[in-house]
Write a protein that holds these residues in place. Structure first.
Motif, PDB file in Angstrom:
ATOM      1  N   HIS A 142       0.888  -1.313  -0.120  1.00  0.00           N
ATOM      2  CA  HIS A 142      -0.175   0.022   0.149  1.00  0.00           C
ATOM      3  C   HIS A 142       0.820   1.184   0.058  1.00  0.00           C
ATOM      4  O   HIS A 142       0.642   2.185  -0.763  1.00  0.00           O
ATOM      5  N   THR A 143       1.988   1.278   0.879  1.00  0.00           N
ATOM      6  CA  THR A 143       2.802   2.398   0.899  1.00  0.00           C
ATOM      7  C   THR A 143       3.376   2.715  -0.538  1.00  0.00           C
ATOM      8  O   THR A 143       3.534   3.633  -0.920  1.00  0.00           O
ATOM      9  N   LEU A 144       3.729   1.532  -1.033  1.00  0.00           N
ATOM     10  CA  LEU A 144       4.450   1.719  -2.369  1.00  0.00           C
ATOM     11  C   LEU A 144       3.525   2.153  -3.473  1.00  0.00           C
ATOM     12  O   LEU A 144       3.999   2.964  -4.337  1.00  0.00           O
ATOM     13  N   SER A 145       2.420   1.708  -3.603  1.00  0.00           N
ATOM     14  CA  SER A 145       1.607   2.098  -4.607  1.00  0.00           C
ATOM     15  C   SER A 145       1.135   3.566  -4.614  1.00  0.00           C
ATOM     16  O   SER A 145       1.008   4.231  -5.602  1.00  0.00           O
ATOM     17  N   LEU A 146       1.173   4.053  -3.165  1.00  0.00           N
ATOM     18  CA  LEU A 146       0.874   5.479  -3.004  1.00  0.00           C
ATOM     19  C   LEU A 146       2.094   6.340  -3.766  1.00  0.00           C
ATOM     20  O   LEU A 146       1.917   7.268  -4.367  1.00  0.00           O
ATOM     21  N   ALA A 147       3.260   5.938  -2.970  1.00  0.00           N
ATOM     22  CA  ALA A 147       4.535   6.616  -3.565  1.00  0.00           C
ATOM     23  C   ALA A 147       4.642   6.322  -5.145  1.00  0.00           C
ATOM     24  O   ALA A 147       4.975   7.559  -5.745  1.00  0.00           O
ATOM     25  N   PRO A 155      13.823   4.821  -8.443  1.00  0.00           N
ATOM     26  CA  PRO A 155      14.369   3.651  -8.600  1.00  0.00           C
ATOM     27  C   PRO A 155      14.511   2.690  -7.139  1.00  0.00           C
ATOM     28  O   PRO A 155      14.399   1.385  -7.096  1.00  0.00           O
ATOM     29  N   ASN A 156      14.376   3.453  -6.236  1.00  0.00           N
ATOM     30  CA  ASN A 156      14.353   2.987  -4.902  1.00  0.00           C
ATOM     31  C   ASN A 156      13.033   2.092  -4.698  1.00  0.00           C
ATOM     32  O   ASN A 156      12.848   0.909  -4.038  1.00  0.00           O
ATOM     33  N   LEU A 157      11.966   2.950  -4.933  1.00  0.00           N
ATOM     34  CA  LEU A 157      10.402   2.228  -4.906  1.00  0.00           C
ATOM     35  C   LEU A 157      10.312   0.948  -5.801  1.00  0.00           C
ATOM     36  O   LEU A 157       9.852  -0.017  -5.284  1.00  0.00           O
ATOM     37  N   LYS A 158      10.980   1.205  -6.983  1.00  0.00           N
ATOM     38  CA  LYS A 158      11.125   0.036  -7.828  1.00  0.00           C
ATOM     39  C   LYS A 158      11.800  -1.298  -7.353  1.00  0.00           C
ATOM     40  O   LYS A 158      11.306  -2.552  -7.577  1.00  0.00           O
ATOM     41  N   ALA A 159      12.785  -1.002  -6.651  1.00  0.00           N
ATOM     42  CA  ALA A 159      13.598  -2.158  -6.159  1.00  0.00           C
ATOM     43  C   ALA A 159      12.899  -2.711  -4.767  1.00  0.00           C
ATOM     44  O   ALA A 159      12.697  -3.937  -4.570  1.00  0.00           O
ATOM     45  N   ARG A 173       8.585 -11.598 -12.864  1.00  0.00           N
ATOM     46  CA  ARG A 173       8.016 -10.010 -12.589  1.00  0.00           C
ATOM     47  C   ARG A 173       9.060  -9.368 -11.764  1.00  0.00           C
ATOM     48  O   ARG A 173       9.381  -8.306 -11.958  1.00  0.00           O
ATOM     49  N   ALA A 174       9.730 -10.025 -10.628  1.00  0.00           N
ATOM     50  CA  ALA A 174      10.647  -9.512  -9.912  1.00  0.00           C
ATOM     51  C   ALA A 174      11.922  -9.221 -10.596  1.00  0.00           C
ATOM     52  O   ALA A 174      12.305  -8.035 -10.502  1.00  0.00           O
ATOM     53  N   LEU A 175      12.449 -10.080 -11.383  1.00  0.00           N
ATOM     54  CA  LEU A 175      13.569  -9.760 -12.154  1.00  0.00           C
ATOM     55  C   LEU A 175      13.367  -8.674 -13.222  1.00  0.00           C
ATOM     56  O   LEU A 175      14.166  -7.965 -13.501  1.00  0.00           O
ATOM     57  N   LYS A 179      15.666  -5.150 -13.021  1.00  0.00           N
ATOM     58  CA  LYS A 179      16.309  -4.575 -14.209  1.00  0.00           C
ATOM     59  C   LYS A 179      15.786  -3.208 -14.461  1.00  0.00           C
ATOM     60  O   LYS A 179      16.487  -2.236 -15.001  1.00  0.00           O
ATOM     61  N   ASP A 180      14.374  -2.861 -14.370  1.00  0.00           N
ATOM     62  CA  ASP A 180      13.777  -1.591 -14.715  1.00  0.00           C
ATOM     63  C   ASP A 180      14.191  -0.563 -13.426  1.00  0.00           C
ATOM     64  O   ASP A 180      14.711   0.631 -13.893  1.00  0.00           O
ATOM     65  N   ALA A 181      14.576  -0.939 -12.303  1.00  0.00           N
ATOM     66  CA  ALA A 181      15.066  -0.244 -11.234  1.00  0.00           C
ATOM     67  C   ALA A 181      16.518   0.354 -11.546  1.00  0.00           C
ATOM     68  O   ALA A 181      16.819   1.485 -11.465  1.00  0.00           O
TER      69      ALA A 181
END
Length: 213
Positions: A142-147, A155-159, A173-175, A179-181
């Motif tokens: 939930h916290t990450l979705s809002l951020a 990139p920090n949120l993506k990681a 999906r994790a990999l 990579k996207d991060a």
């Protein structure tokens, strides 16, 4: 492309790149100065003796965290915590709170770190990390979705999101998200080399766990 001129005449392609000026090769990034953080710590320690203000102590806490990321010396976590607390004693400031939270996370004091960072603008990644480390995955999601709605390329949120995918067993999906991060991190030219290396390490570790080449 902008540097290639291509003509098709009677089925024959003519490549005129040799007649066009070639783009300059990108300059190599400057070599990482391993002594820079040490000089920064020494400077701030000397400055504190003369002027132990909230700002100087905040900067010193950040410098100790930087040195910890480079050397792994856990004593710097305690030094960062001490400097951040002293900064906050002099004046409440979000930067010192974030440094304090990061030092506490490094010492596995997640509950106090979460309490410290709660409500700080820009501290969502740190808050989500505390929630993730204490097994509250729904809260972290939930916290990450809002951020991420506000900072979709962070990139920090993506990681952190990638870690949650990995915990859920969604390895592919994790990999892709790790990579996207890394891609987004590489776009930030001001990112310190140790931080940039961290994103490489996260992806490499995830690939190793997934037994991917």
């Amino acid at each position: 492309t902008a540097h290639l001129t291509l003509y098709a005449v009677a089925g024959t392609l003519w490549l005129g790149a040799s007649r066009l000026p070639r783009p300059a090769a990108p300059s190599a990034p400057p070599a990482f100065d391993y002594a820079a953080t040490e000089r920064r710590v020494s400077f701030l320690e000397a400055k504190e003796t003369a002027d132990p203000g909230a700002c100087g102590l905040r900067l010193r806490a950040s410098a100790h965290l930087s040195r910890f990321s480079e050397t792994g010396d856990e004593a710097d976590l305690s030094r960062a915590e001490n400097a951040a607390r002293r900064s906050l004693e002099r004046r409440s400031n979000d930067a010192a709170k974030l440094s304090l939270a990061h030092s506490l996370i490094g010492q596995h004091q997640f509950a106090e770190a979460e309490e410290t960072v709660a409500g700080i603008s820009g501290g969502e990644a740190t808050l989500a990390e505390c929630q993730l480390e204490t097994g509250r995955y729904d809260a972290a999601t939930h916290t990450l979705s809002l951020a991420q709605a506000a900072r979709p390329t962070d990139p920090n949120l993506k990681a952190l999101r990638a870690r949650l995918f990995e915990i859920d067993g969604d390895v592919e999906r994790a990999l892709a998200t790790y990579k996207d991060a890394l891609v987004e991190a590489q776009k930030i030219h001001s990112l310190p080399p140790p931080t940039r290396a961290w994103f490489h390490a996260q992806l490499g570790a995830a690939l190793a766990r997934a037994r991917k080449p």
